[in-house]
Design a protein around this motif. Structure first.
Motif, PDB file in Angstrom:
ATOM      1  N   ASP A 185      -9.210 -84.948  62.390  1.00  0.00           N
ATOM      2  CA  ASP A 185     -10.555 -84.842  61.818  1.00  0.00           C
ATOM      3  C   ASP A 185     -11.252 -83.573  62.273  1.00  0.00           C
ATOM      4  O   ASP A 185     -11.988 -82.942  61.503  1.00  0.00           O
ATOM      5  CB  ASP A 185     -11.389 -86.074  62.174  1.00  0.00           C
ATOM      6  N   THR A 186     -11.032 -83.179  63.526  1.00  0.00           N
ATOM      7  CA  THR A 186     -11.632 -81.940  64.024  1.00  0.00           C
ATOM      8  C   THR A 186     -11.159 -80.748  63.207  1.00  0.00           C
ATOM      9  O   THR A 186     -11.959 -79.864  62.838  1.00  0.00           O
ATOM     10  CB  THR A 186     -11.275 -81.737  65.509  1.00  0.00           C
ATOM     11  N   LEU A 187      -9.884 -80.714  62.895  1.00  0.00           N
ATOM     12  CA  LEU A 187      -9.335 -79.592  62.133  1.00  0.00           C
ATOM     13  C   LEU A 187      -9.839 -79.603  60.699  1.00  0.00           C
ATOM     14  O   LEU A 187     -10.175 -78.537  60.143  1.00  0.00           O
ATOM     15  CB  LEU A 187      -7.802 -79.655  62.172  1.00  0.00           C
ATOM     16  N   ILE A 188      -9.908 -80.768  60.089  1.00  0.00           N
ATOM     17  CA  ILE A 188     -10.421 -80.847  58.713  1.00  0.00           C
ATOM     18  C   ILE A 188     -11.887 -80.416  58.667  1.00  0.00           C
ATOM     19  O   ILE A 188     -12.317 -79.710  57.741  1.00  0.00           O
ATOM     20  CB  ILE A 188     -10.230 -82.266  58.156  1.00  0.00           C
ATOM     21  N   LYS A 189     -12.668 -80.782  59.691  1.00  0.00           N
ATOM     22  CA  LYS A 189     -14.069 -80.348  59.754  1.00  0.00           C
ATOM     23  C   LYS A 189     -14.189 -78.837  59.925  1.00  0.00           C
ATOM     24  O   LYS A 189     -15.186 -78.233  59.513  1.00  0.00           O
ATOM     25  CB  LYS A 189     -14.789 -81.060  60.898  1.00  0.00           C
ATOM     26  N   ALA A 190     -13.183 -78.228  60.532  1.00  0.00           N
ATOM     27  CA  ALA A 190     -13.201 -76.767  60.699  1.00  0.00           C
ATOM     28  C   ALA A 190     -12.828 -76.036  59.425  1.00  0.00           C
ATOM     29  O   ALA A 190     -13.185 -74.860  59.238  1.00  0.00           O
ATOM     30  CB  ALA A 190     -12.240 -76.367  61.830  1.00  0.00           C
ATOM     31  N   LEU A 191     -12.111 -76.697  58.532  1.00  0.00           N
ATOM     32  CA  LEU A 191     -11.503 -76.017  57.388  1.00  0.00           C
ATOM     33  C   LEU A 191     -12.520 -75.344  56.458  1.00  0.00           C
ATOM     34  O   LEU A 191     -12.215 -74.255  55.920  1.00  0.00           O
ATOM     35  CB  LEU A 191     -10.627 -76.998  56.603  1.00  0.00           C
ATOM     36  N   PRO A 192     -13.733 -75.909  56.209  1.00  0.00           N
ATOM     37  CA  PRO A 192     -14.688 -75.178  55.359  1.00  0.00           C
ATOM     38  C   PRO A 192     -15.028 -73.782  55.872  1.00  0.00           C
ATOM     39  O   PRO A 192     -15.418 -72.903  55.094  1.00  0.00           O
ATOM     40  CB  PRO A 192     -15.927 -76.090  55.375  1.00  0.00           C
ATOM     41  N   ASP A 193     -14.874 -73.568  57.187  1.00  0.00           N
ATOM     42  CA  ASP A 193     -15.164 -72.258  57.781  1.00  0.00           C
ATOM     43  C   ASP A 193     -13.918 -71.404  57.957  1.00  0.00           C
ATOM     44  O   ASP A 193     -13.966 -70.351  58.616  1.00  0.00           O
ATOM     45  CB  ASP A 193     -15.857 -72.445  59.135  1.00  0.00           C
ATOM     46  N   ILE A 194     -12.788 -71.857  57.399  1.00  0.00           N
ATOM     47  CA  ILE A 194     -11.546 -71.070  57.452  1.00  0.00           C
ATOM     48  C   ILE A 194     -11.113 -70.851  56.000  1.00  0.00           C
ATOM     49  O   ILE A 194     -10.319 -71.619  55.446  1.00  0.00           O
ATOM     50  CB  ILE A 194     -10.434 -71.794  58.241  1.00  0.00           C
ATOM     51  N   PRO A 195     -11.639 -69.829  55.350  1.00  0.00           N
ATOM     52  CA  PRO A 195     -11.411 -69.675  53.912  1.00  0.00           C
ATOM     53  C   PRO A 195      -9.985 -69.235  53.581  1.00  0.00           C
ATOM     54  O   PRO A 195      -9.249 -68.734  54.436  1.00  0.00           O
ATOM     55  CB  PRO A 195     -12.411 -68.587  53.522  1.00  0.00           C
ATOM     56  N   ASP A 196      -9.619 -69.463  52.309  1.00  0.00           N
ATOM     57  CA  ASP A 196      -8.343 -68.976  51.759  1.00  0.00           C
ATOM     58  C   ASP A 196      -7.149 -69.455  52.576  1.00  0.00           C
ATOM     59  O   ASP A 196      -6.198 -68.700  52.848  1.00  0.00           O
ATOM     60  CB  ASP A 196      -8.338 -67.442  51.682  1.00  0.00           C
ATOM     61  N   THR A 197      -7.192 -70.724  52.991  1.00  0.00           N
ATOM     62  CA  THR A 197      -6.090 -71.314  53.743  1.00  0.00           C
ATOM     63  C   THR A 197      -5.734 -72.679  53.168  1.00  0.00           C
ATOM     64  O   THR A 197      -6.580 -73.373  52.615  1.00  0.00           O
ATOM     65  CB  THR A 197      -6.444 -71.500  55.239  1.00  0.00           C
ATOM     66  N   THR A 198      -4.474 -73.028  53.317  1.00  0.00           N
ATOM     67  CA  THR A 198      -3.996 -74.374  53.005  1.00  0.00           C
ATOM     68  C   THR A 198      -3.526 -75.027  54.299  1.00  0.00           C
ATOM     69  O   THR A 198      -2.778 -74.417  55.067  1.00  0.00           O
ATOM     70  CB  THR A 198      -2.841 -74.334  51.990  1.00  0.00           C
ATOM     71  N   LEU A 199      -3.984 -76.248  54.532  1.00  0.00           N
ATOM     72  CA  LEU A 199      -3.615 -77.001  55.731  1.00  0.00           C
ATOM     73  C   LEU A 199      -2.535 -78.014  55.379  1.00  0.00           C
ATOM     74  O   LEU A 199      -2.727 -78.870  54.508  1.00  0.00           O
ATOM     75  CB  LEU A 199      -4.843 -77.721  56.300  1.00  0.00           C
ATOM     76  N   LEU A 200      -1.407 -77.915  56.068  1.00  0.00           N
ATOM     77  CA  LEU A 200      -0.328 -78.884  55.935  1.00  0.00           C
ATOM     78  C   LEU A 200      -0.383 -79.821  57.136  1.00  0.00           C
ATOM     79  O   LEU A 200      -0.371 -79.366  58.276  1.00  0.00           O
ATOM     80  CB  LEU A 200       1.035 -78.182  55.906  1.00  0.00           C
ATOM     81  N   ILE A 201      -0.464 -81.132  56.862  1.00  0.00           N
ATOM     82  CA  ILE A 201      -0.483 -82.128  57.929  1.00  0.00           C
ATOM     83  C   ILE A 201       0.770 -82.981  57.792  1.00  0.00           C
ATOM     84  O   ILE A 201       0.932 -83.707  56.805  1.00  0.00           O
ATOM     85  CB  ILE A 201      -1.742 -83.003  57.871  1.00  0.00           C
ATOM     86  N   ALA A 202       1.668 -82.888  58.771  1.00  0.00           N
ATOM     87  CA  ALA A 202       2.915 -83.645  58.755  1.00  0.00           C
ATOM     88  C   ALA A 202       2.810 -84.788  59.748  1.00  0.00           C
ATOM     89  O   ALA A 202       2.721 -84.564  60.954  1.00  0.00           O
ATOM     90  CB  ALA A 202       4.094 -82.744  59.108  1.00  0.00           C
ATOM     91  N   GLY A 203       2.804 -86.009  59.222  1.00  0.00           N
ATOM     92  CA  GLY A 203       2.697 -87.181  60.072  1.00  0.00           C
ATOM     93  C   GLY A 203       2.188 -88.359  59.268  1.00  0.00           C
ATOM     94  O   GLY A 203       1.634 -88.192  58.173  1.00  0.00           O
ATOM     95  N   THR A 204       2.399 -89.540  59.797  1.00  0.00           N
ATOM     96  CA  THR A 204       1.907 -90.758  59.159  1.00  0.00           C
ATOM     97  C   THR A 204       1.015 -91.497  60.139  1.00  0.00           C
ATOM     98  O   THR A 204       1.025 -91.224  61.341  1.00  0.00           O
ATOM     99  CB  THR A 204       3.069 -91.684  58.759  1.00  0.00           C
ATOM    100  N   GLY A 205       0.227 -92.438  59.632  1.00  0.00           N
ATOM    101  CA  GLY A 205      -0.628 -93.211  60.519  1.00  0.00           C
ATOM    102  C   GLY A 205      -1.743 -93.910  59.783  1.00  0.00           C
ATOM    103  O   GLY A 205      -1.989 -93.684  58.596  1.00  0.00           O
TER     104      GLY A 205
END
Length: 359
Positions: A185-205
């Motif tokens: 969640d911390t990383l997703i909250k940071a993403l609006p301030d990291i433009p022109d990027t795609t976040l890959l999250i590998a994992g289940t839960g």
């Protein structure tokens, strides 16, 4: 030397993944005859087959498990006659049958030592875990600190479709189960301030739905890809510009070692393990736990400065080669195993040295 490794778990998380890596590495060593015992789990069996690991499975059926599980475990240990047994995680350490072998429990977390009463020796992977076990009454001369190695063995890899990355986007990679401790969640909250990027999250839960909703609310859902359980981690690193490890609680952090092994810049929260491994600004970047603002700042700094990214990656790779490579770590395991077996054999050949023997 005859070594048995026992993992009794249906999980495919970090500890279990590292167990597979160690089993695969030792299978390549001609000086050790290894047998592995696992619960029946077809995906794990296929990976161990591919890695040339000799293993036995314990039954997991509704009838076969209560009837045969414990009996088969005892018979496997009895018939193989190991010199040394490594038990992975709590359940294997509790259920290890009576044996003349040296029993070594391997801990990668702050576990309750009541689970390890059958063990003669413990292996932990950080100095703080040495403190944990000795503070809880374990004798200091019966614990060894051997960290993890970072290689991603190709023989344990399982091919999967590659993620599609939008034109012009840089790639961020986060690895780990979707659990509160991992702080995706911390990383997703940071993403609006990291433009022109795609976040890959590998994992289940269990948190996937909540994390997907958070990405929707922050209007970044089109830039977040939830990949599920992946066993093609090397291929994901090949796509990655920055690996981000926002974990709130992490005794060590295999992800840091894997990033170093693959020459990938790492940005991590300053939790226990990453702050022990990483020298901020030299071989990675650290940010305050739970701070999405600091996370975004650190990631943007690495993305904006190719020289910094290269320096972090190369310095991390140098640390990996010196301290956390497969050869370094497996040699430490082998040396410890041989010492413990030699000590057991020496005591057996000299009964006068046994506790309680007449003098």
């Amino acid at each position: 030397m005859r070594v048995m490794q026992i993992l009794l778990s249906q999980s495919q998380a970090g500890a279990e993944t590292y167990f597979e890596k160690v089993a695969a590495a030792i299978a390549q060593d001609p000086s050790i005859t290894q047998k592995v015992v696992i619960e029946a789990l077809p995906p794990r069996e296929q990976r161990l087959d591919n890695a040339g690991v000799d293993y036995f499975t314990l039954p997991m059926g509704k009838l076969s498990k209560p009837l045969l599980y414990d009996w088969k475990l005892k018979s496997i240990v009895r018939d193989f006659k190991p010199d040394l047994i490594v038990t992975w995680v709590n359940r294997a350490s509790r259920k290890c049958p009576p044996t003349s072998a040296v029993v070594v429990g391997r801990l990668g977390g702050y576990y309750d030592l009541k689970n390890y009463q059958k063990c003669d020796h413990l292996i932990v992977n950080t100095q703080d875990l040495v403190r944990h076990v000795t503070d809880n009454g374990w004798p200091a001369d019966h614990v060894s600190m051997i960290s993890n190695f970072g290689e991603l063995p190709s023989r344990l890899s399982v091919p999967a479709p590659k993620p599609v990355i939008p034109e012009g986007h840089r790639v961020l990679l986060a690895l780990g189960r979707l659990h509160e401790k991992k702080a995706h969640d911390t990383l997703i909250k940071a993403l609006p301030d990291i433009p022109d990027t795609t976040l890959l999250i590998a994992g289940t839960g269990e948190l996937q739905g909540q994390l997907e909703q958070l990405a929707e609310e922050l209007q970044v859902s089109d830039r977040v890809q939830f990949l599920g359980l992946r066993k093609d981690i090397q291929e994901l690193f090949d796509l990655t510009d920055v690996c981000v490890f926002p974990s709130r609680f992490e005794p060590l952090g295999n992800v840091v070692l894997e990033a170093w092994a693959t020459r990938t810049p790492i940005v991590a929260a300053a939790s226990q393990g990453p702050s022990w491994l990483i020298t901020d600004g030299e071989d990675g970047r650290l940010f305050e736990v739970d701070s999405s603002t600091e996370c975004a700042r650190a990631v943007n700094q690495v993305l904006a400065d190719d020289g910094l990214a290269r320096r972090l990656a190369e310095n991390g790779h140098r640390v990996f080669l010196e301290r956390f490579s497969k050869d370094v770590i497996v040699d430490q395991y082998k040396a410890l195993f041989q010492r413990l077996v030699n000590e057991r054999q020496a005591r057996a050949s000299n009964p006068a040295d046994q506790p309680g023997s007449p003098t």
